[in-house]
Enzyme design. Structure first.
Site, PDB file in Angstrom:
ATOM      1  N   GLY A  52      -2.613  66.154  24.507  1.00 45.79           N
ATOM      2  CA  GLY A  52      -3.016  67.279  25.324  1.00 45.79           C
ATOM      3  C   GLY A  52      -4.254  66.968  26.131  1.00 45.79           C
TER       4      GLY A  52
ATOM      5  N   HIS B  50      -2.181  61.318  32.658  1.00 40.46           N
ATOM      6  CA  HIS B  50      -0.979  61.797  31.964  1.00 40.46           C
ATOM      7  C   HIS B  50       0.105  62.199  32.964  1.00 40.46           C
ATOM      8  CE1 HIS B  50      -4.125  62.958  28.810  1.00 40.46           C
ATOM      9  NE2 HIS B  50      -3.366  62.067  28.207  1.00 40.46           N
TER      10      HIS B  50
ATOM     11  N   GLN C  22      -2.143  52.059  30.784  1.00 42.68           N
ATOM     12  CA  GLN C  22      -2.788  50.762  30.618  1.00 42.68           C
ATOM     13  C   GLN C  22      -4.221  50.881  30.116  1.00 42.68           C
ATOM     14  OE1 GLN C  22      -1.308  47.636  31.220  1.00 42.68           O
ATOM     15  NE2 GLN C  22      -3.168  46.933  30.186  1.00 42.68           N
TER      16      GLN C  22
ATOM     17  N   SER D 260     -10.008  59.989  31.064  1.00 42.61           N
ATOM     18  CA  SER D 260      -9.836  60.132  29.625  1.00 42.61           C
ATOM     19  C   SER D 260     -10.104  61.578  29.251  1.00 42.61           C
ATOM     20  CB  SER D 260     -10.810  59.226  28.871  1.00 42.61           C
ATOM     21  OG  SER D 260     -10.846  59.528  27.483  1.00 42.61           O
ATOM     22  N   SER D 261      -9.378  62.069  28.269  1.00 45.90           N
ATOM     23  CA  SER D 261      -9.621  63.432  27.799  1.00 45.90           C
ATOM     24  C   SER D 261     -11.038  63.588  27.260  1.00 45.90           C
ATOM     25  CB  SER D 261      -8.603  63.799  26.714  1.00 45.90           C
ATOM     26  OG  SER D 261      -7.285  63.758  27.222  1.00 45.90           O
ATOM     27  N   ARG D 262     -11.637  62.492  26.809  1.00 48.75           N
ATOM     28  CA  ARG D 262     -12.992  62.565  26.247  1.00 48.75           C
ATOM     29  C   ARG D 262     -14.087  62.602  27.304  1.00 48.75           C
ATOM     30  NH1 ARG D 262     -10.321  59.843  22.008  1.00 48.75           N
ATOM     31  NH2 ARG D 262     -10.807  60.718  19.959  1.00 48.75           N
TER      32      ARG D 262
END
Length: 371
Positions: A61, A67, A198, A235-237
């Site tokens: 998510g 994504h 990647q 990145s989700s972070r």
């Protein structure tokens, strides 16, 4: 893996609510929301009979453009695309950020709804998003909440030795959790193709090895890293960074690019010359930050900068131009030392953020192509 909160420890108020109906959909779409293994298998069965190609995009998510690029790739090649949204507790260490991981179910649904409309208008696609799989941890781990300690007992998949180096050395339970949940997802969805990015290069090597070693009938597709305009890998972070640290977060990308230039333009093949260029960028940038006042500076720790074999992730002393190599690294952006009133510190107050990135050193016939 690349969120609906699915941990049985903390369900989170913004997570999707349980539903007993098999017909739940993302509003204003044709996308089914499937919350159990049984419902996913029931959905999958007729597609196997009809020989429809099913593509799977595994995520945790907190969807971003990276994504979405993988979902687009899946739609080009698959009749039915399944997107899994599951925060897998097994790939988090005991003291890692499972409880604070971004929970963005409403915005994830909005992103999928918008993307599905885009796919519907593009006649070159073989298919569209058919289902979102949002399982609970109780369903994914029927024996109970998975152990997160290194010596935990349970049913896990370990891919060694490649899973023990680099990211695996820093986060010893991470790839065990990734391989375990991916094998579970592959068993449930039975995809013809799976799509990974990647950016998580060691993960792609491990997934390919798992598919090969366990004789899984799955085609693994790897999409290029999606980046911000300044080169930072999505990145989700990244939501943890906040404004001040975000400006410095490109240090890893710049370091790896310097190493790449030593190989591509400088003709360097030896480890010391190639990695020395990256280490200099990282050290010089940190020195510049440390010269600033506390209320202005950003600090970070370099976990590793690596030059490794593209198949085994073992460290190279010298690059064979016929085979190429992988430049990769990880840095930990430390919390802001002297937060200013009203300063944007990032999601959850700006905890330490671990960023990873990589560049493929292509074999000599395709040198210079940037991933």
């Amino acid at each position: 893996m690349a969120t609906a909160r699915s941990s049985s420890k903390n369900s989170g108020s913004s997570s999707p609510k349980p539903s007993s109906t098999f017909r739940e959909m993302i509003p204003s779409t044709r996308i089914r929301v499937l919350r159990t293994v049984d419902s996913l298998r029931a959905w999958r069965k007729p597609h196997a009979v009809d020989q429809r190609i099913v593509g799977l995009v595994p995520t945790m998510g907190a969807l971003h453009a990276g994504h979405l690029s993988l979902i687009r790739a899946a739609a080009r090649e698959s009749h039915e695309v399944v997107v899994s949204l599951y925060v897998n507790p097994a790939q988090f260490g005991v003291h890692e950020d499972l409880e604070s991981y971004p929970q963005t179910w409403p915005t994830d649904c909005a992103a999928l709804r918008q993307l599905d409309r885009e796919l519907a208008d593009d006649g070159s696609n073989l298919g569209r998003i058919s289902a979102v799989f949002v399982p609970s941890t109780a369903d994914m781990y029927p024996s109970g909440f998975p152990g997160q300690a290194v010596d935990s007992k349970g049913s896990f998949v370990s891919i060694t030795p490649v899973g023990e180096v680099l990211e695996g050395a820093s986060r010893p339970t991470f790839f065990r959790g990734v391989a375990t949940v991916c094998l579970k997802l592959f068993n449930v969805v039975q995809p013809d193709r799976v799509y990974f990015g990647q950016k998580d290069v060691q993960q792609t090597v491990i997934i390919r090895k798992m598919v090969r070693d366990f004789l899984l009938p799955v085609d693994v597709q790897i999409g290029p890293t999606t980046r911000e305009a300044d080169g930072l890998a999505l990145s989700s972070r990244n939501v943890y960074l906040g404004e001040r640290r975000r400006k410095v977060a490109t240090v890893l990308r710049r370091a790896l690019r310097a190493a790449e230039l030593q190989y591509v333009e400088g003709g360097a093949r030896g480890r010391e010359a190639i990695l020395g260029a990256a280490q200099k960028v990282a050290a010089d940038t940190l020195a510049e930050q440390m010269a600033l006042a506390l209320e202005n500076r950003v600090t970070y720790e370099v976990d590793y900068i690596s030059l490794s074999d593209p198949e085994t992730m073992e460290e190279l002393s010298e690059v064979d131009p016929k085979k190429g190599g992988i430049l990769s690294g990880a840095v930990k952006m430390l919390p802001v030392e002297a937060p200013q009133p009203g300063e944007d510190l990032g999601h959850s107050g700006g905890p330490a953020v671990r960023l990873i990135d990589n560049i493929i050193l292509e074999p000599s016939s395709t040198q210079g192509e940037d991933h």
